[in-house]
Design an enzyme around this catalytic site. Structure first.
Site, PDB file in Angstrom:
ATOM      1  N   ASP A 196       0.881  -1.176   0.000  1.00 13.59           N
ATOM      2  CA  ASP A 196       0.000   0.000   0.000  1.00 13.59           C
ATOM      3  C   ASP A 196       0.912   1.216   0.000  1.00 13.59           C
ATOM      4  OD1 ASP A 196      -1.851   2.139   0.795  1.00 13.59           O
ATOM      5  OD2 ASP A 196      -3.229   0.539   1.339  1.00 13.59           O
ATOM      6  N   THR A 210     -12.041  -7.758  -6.264  1.00  8.70           N
ATOM      7  CA  THR A 210     -13.365  -7.263  -5.861  1.00  8.70           C
ATOM      8  C   THR A 210     -13.341  -5.735  -5.840  1.00  8.70           C
ATOM      9  OG1 THR A 210     -12.735  -7.395  -3.538  1.00  8.70           O
ATOM     10  CG2 THR A 210     -13.956  -9.277  -4.438  1.00  8.70           C
ATOM     11  N   SER A 211     -12.315  -5.134  -6.449  1.00  9.36           N
ATOM     12  CA  SER A 211     -12.175  -3.677  -6.332  1.00  9.36           C
ATOM     13  C   SER A 211     -12.780  -2.952  -7.537  1.00  9.36           C
ATOM     14  CB  SER A 211     -10.712  -3.321  -6.130  1.00  9.36           C
ATOM     15  OG  SER A 211     -10.616  -1.992  -5.713  1.00  9.36           O
ATOM     16  N   ARG A 212     -12.044  -2.861  -8.620  1.00  7.14           N
ATOM     17  CA  ARG A 212     -12.576  -2.281  -9.857  1.00  7.14           C
ATOM     18  C   ARG A 212     -11.961  -3.025 -11.030  1.00  7.14           C
ATOM     19  NH1 ARG A 212     -16.045  -0.565  -7.235  1.00  7.14           N
ATOM     20  NH2 ARG A 212     -16.744   1.599  -6.931  1.00  7.14           N
ATOM     21  N   ASP A 231     -15.253  -9.944  -9.171  1.00  2.94           N
ATOM     22  CA  ASP A 231     -16.587  -9.397  -8.891  1.00  2.94           C
ATOM     23  C   ASP A 231     -16.800  -8.135  -9.720  1.00  2.94           C
ATOM     24  OD1 ASP A 231     -19.056  -9.251  -7.392  1.00  2.94           O
ATOM     25  OD2 ASP A 231     -18.176  -7.569  -6.295  1.00  2.94           O
ATOM     26  N   GLU A 259     -17.796  -3.680 -17.445  1.00  4.75           N
ATOM     27  CA  GLU A 259     -19.032  -4.092 -16.775  1.00  4.75           C
ATOM     28  C   GLU A 259     -20.191  -3.115 -16.976  1.00  4.75           C
ATOM     29  OE1 GLU A 259     -17.567  -4.134 -12.599  1.00  4.75           O
ATOM     30  OE2 GLU A 259     -19.155  -2.686 -12.187  1.00  4.75           O
ATOM     31  N   HIS A 261     -20.601  -7.772  -9.562  1.00  2.00           N
ATOM     32  CA  HIS A 261     -20.412  -6.615  -8.663  1.00  2.00           C
ATOM     33  C   HIS A 261     -21.392  -6.680  -7.488  1.00  2.00           C
ATOM     34  CE1 HIS A 261     -18.519  -2.379  -8.702  1.00  2.00           C
ATOM     35  NE2 HIS A 261     -18.829  -2.730  -7.465  1.00  2.00           N
TER      36      HIS A 261
HETATM   37  P1  NAD Z   1      -9.991   2.663   1.176  1.00  2.00           P
HETATM   38  O1  NAD Z   1      -9.849   4.041   0.630  1.00  2.00           O
HETATM   39  O2  NAD Z   1     -10.317   2.473   2.612  1.00  2.00           O
HETATM   40  O3  NAD Z   1      -8.659   1.834   0.874  1.00  2.00           O
HETATM   41  C1  NAD Z   1      -7.963   1.884  -0.330  1.00  2.00           C
HETATM   42  C2  NAD Z   1      -6.494   1.622  -0.017  1.00  2.00           C
HETATM   43  O4  NAD Z   1      -5.790   1.556  -1.257  1.00  2.00           O
HETATM   44  C3  NAD Z   1      -5.853   2.750   0.828  1.00  2.00           C
HETATM   45  O5  NAD Z   1      -5.188   2.185   1.931  1.00  2.00           O
HETATM   46  C4  NAD Z   1      -4.891   3.404  -0.149  1.00  2.00           C
HETATM   47  O6  NAD Z   1      -3.728   3.928   0.464  1.00  2.00           O
HETATM   48  C5  NAD Z   1      -4.559   2.239  -1.064  1.00  2.00           C
HETATM   49  N1  NAD Z   1      -4.002   2.654  -2.331  1.00  2.00           N
HETATM   50  C6  NAD Z   1      -4.248   3.771  -3.039  1.00  2.00           C
HETATM   51  N2  NAD Z   1      -3.488   3.799  -4.138  1.00  2.00           N
HETATM   52  C7  NAD Z   1      -2.743   2.684  -4.121  1.00  2.00           C
HETATM   53  C8  NAD Z   1      -1.760   2.137  -4.987  1.00  2.00           C
HETATM   54  N3  NAD Z   1      -1.387   2.789  -6.091  1.00  2.00           N
HETATM   55  N4  NAD Z   1      -1.216   0.962  -4.673  1.00  2.00           N
HETATM   56  C9  NAD Z   1      -1.586   0.296  -3.553  1.00  2.00           C
HETATM   57  N5  NAD Z   1      -2.493   0.764  -2.672  1.00  2.00           N
HETATM   58  C10 NAD Z   1      -3.067   1.933  -2.961  1.00  2.00           C
HETATM   59  O7  NAD Z   1     -11.066   1.955   0.240  1.00  2.00           O
HETATM   60  P2  NAD Z   1     -11.918   0.656   0.569  1.00  2.00           P
HETATM   61  O8  NAD Z   1     -13.186   1.031   1.231  1.00  2.00           O
HETATM   62  O9  NAD Z   1     -11.040  -0.357   1.203  1.00  2.00           O
HETATM   63  O10 NAD Z   1     -12.304   0.181  -0.910  1.00  2.00           O
HETATM   64  C11 NAD Z   1     -11.313  -0.275  -1.819  1.00  2.00           C
HETATM   65  C12 NAD Z   1     -11.938  -0.370  -3.193  1.00  2.00           C
HETATM   66  O11 NAD Z   1     -12.919  -1.426  -3.182  1.00  2.00           O
HETATM   67  C13 NAD Z   1     -12.727   0.866  -3.644  1.00  2.00           C
HETATM   68  O12 NAD Z   1     -11.876   1.816  -4.264  1.00  2.00           O
HETATM   69  C14 NAD Z   1     -13.729   0.308  -4.598  1.00  2.00           C
HETATM   70  O13 NAD Z   1     -13.192   0.407  -5.908  1.00  2.00           O
HETATM   71  C15 NAD Z   1     -13.838  -1.164  -4.211  1.00  2.00           C
HETATM   72  N6  NAD Z   1     -15.179  -1.553  -3.736  1.00  2.00           N
HETATM   73  C16 NAD Z   1     -15.803  -2.595  -4.321  1.00  2.00           C
HETATM   74  C17 NAD Z   1     -17.057  -2.994  -3.885  1.00  2.00           C
HETATM   75  C18 NAD Z   1     -17.783  -4.181  -4.476  1.00  2.00           C
HETATM   76  O14 NAD Z   1     -18.998  -4.314  -4.272  1.00  2.00           O
HETATM   77  N7  NAD Z   1     -17.108  -5.072  -5.177  1.00  2.00           N
HETATM   78  C19 NAD Z   1     -17.677  -2.287  -2.856  1.00  2.00           C
HETATM   79  C20 NAD Z   1     -16.996  -1.232  -2.259  1.00  2.00           C
HETATM   80  C21 NAD Z   1     -15.739  -0.869  -2.710  1.00  2.00           C
END
Ligand code: NAD
Length: 332
Positions: free
Chosen positions: A174, A232-234, A258, A263, A295
């Site tokens: 991170d 599960t992120s993007r 996911d 999408e 998703h």
């Molecule tokens: P968050 O902001 O709490 O955590 C994101 C983390 O990523 C932070 O610690 C940040 O420092 C780190 N980060 C930023 N840039 C980075 C990089 N270049 N390399 C490595 N780490 C990096 O966010 P969260 O609530 O944990 O959510 C994370 C992601 O999950 C969201 O951005 C969203 O895209 C995704 N999400 C998906 C769903 C789903 O239904 N599948 C639901 C909610 C969120």
């Protein structure tokens, strides 16, 4: 506030209509996505409420501000679908739900790992057809495996804690390291070490200019052979065609997603009666070692309640001129 609610589904109506904070607002639900083509539906409203695949680009933002809609309330955490530079220039206030239930997404990532590993999706179908053979359903223990986590924010941290509970070695990358996670046993390393030495990799960082196609052919070629990759992120974090090549070569042993790069035109709709037009998705679903969900990492009762509460509270705060703790700020 009068809220134009885009991409509305039955569950959105159920949870938003049940939210006590609705007493201060009125919602008109529109099933269509917000795009430059549908933006006129927002005429006469104070705010738009949008989800992950609504297109809040410069054109949409300029149309919204021209009709005096000055607030965009995201009912999700990610905001990669909003042109924040355009929002900043137009004086559009953007609020989001940064944390509703990180556990919901973290637990979904774990569900994907266990399904792919223990092949429960295949076992379920076999048994329903009277096939009780366990041939080719061999899994592996999670205990003692190395799990790599990219992004240890709210969701990533929850995921780390669960995997530590399985007895895994958890290594992470991170841009900001968490002392609390270090104290629990997570070891931070370079992104290359995390990607090249993990048995399972789970992505939990946001999609932005620095992370787009974070996982591409070059990085896949250096991963452990047979690695399990979970996203599960993007969708845009993974170069999907490169992942398909990685699967064909056996470099990626399991893929659980996911989220998917393309999408927006596909997810959240029943397309089962249509011929699939997306050849990349068609190829992905053909692999026995690929698990795709549409998703739904966030999709738990607890999360839906929190999303409705926080979204409407954000709008109340905007209306009252209160401090906006969930405002998204534009950073160059
Ligand atoms: P968050 O902001 O709490 O955590 C994101 C983390 O990523 C932070 O610690 C940040 O420092 C780190 N980060 C930023 N840039 C980075 C990089 N270049 N390399 C490595 N780490 C990096 O966010 P969260 O609530 O944990 O959510 C994370 C992601 O999950 C969201 O951005 C969203 O895209 C995704 N999400 C998906 C769903 C789903 O239904 N599948 C639901 C909610 C969120």
């Amino acid at each position: 506030m009068k809220i134009a609610f885009f991409s509305a589904k039955s569950y959105d109506r159920e949870y938003f209509n049940a939210c006590p904070e609705l007493i201060r607002h009125s919602i008109s639900y529109f099933e269509v996505q917000l795009t430059a083509q549908t933006v006129n539906l927002a005429q006469g409203f104070d705010a738009v409420c949008v989800f992950v695949n609504d297109v809040v680009d410069r054109q949409t933002i300029e149309s919204l501000t021209a009709m005096n809609v000055k607030v965009t309330a995201l009912r999700c955490a990610g905001f990669n679908n909003v042109d924040m530079e355009a929002a900043d220039e137009s004086g559009m206030t953007v609020v989001r739900v940064p944390a509703y239930s990180p556990q919901s997404v973290a637990e979904h990532a774990v569900a994907m790992i266990l399904t792919l590993n223990r092949k429960t999706h295949r076992a379920y179908n076999r048994v329903r057809e009277g096939n009780f053979s366990i041939e080719n359903l061999t899994g592996f223990n999670l205990y003692n495996k190395t799990v790599g986590v990219i992004g240890t924010g709210l969701i990533g941290a929850s995921f780390c804690e669960i995997m530590l509970g399985f007895g895994c070695k958890v290594i992470a990358f991170d841009i900001t390291e968490s002392d609390a996670l270090k104290a629990k046993g997570v070891v931070y390393s370079s992104i290359d070490t995390v990607l090249n030495t993990s048995d399972i990799i789970s992505l939990h960082c946001p999609l932005n200019v620095h992370t787009a196609h974070l996982i591409d052919a070059r990085r896949i070629s250096k991963m452990k052979k047979g690695v399990m990759l979970i996203n599960t992120s993007r969708g845009g974090l993974i170069h999907t065609r490169d992942a398909i090549e990685g699967l064909k070569k056996g470099r990626i042993g399991y893929l659980g997603i996911d989220v998917y790069e393309q999408e927006a035109g596909l997810f959240f709709k029943d397309q089962s009666e249509l011929v699939m037009q997306d050849d990349v998705m068609a190829r992905l679903v053909s692999f026995p070692n690929v698990l795709i969900t549409g998703h739904m990492g966030f999709f738990t009762k607890e999360a839906l309640e929190e999303i409705a509460n926080i979204t409407l509270q954000n709008l109340t705060d905007v209306e009252n001129g209160s401090t906006l703790k969930n405002k998204v700020s534009y950073t160059r």
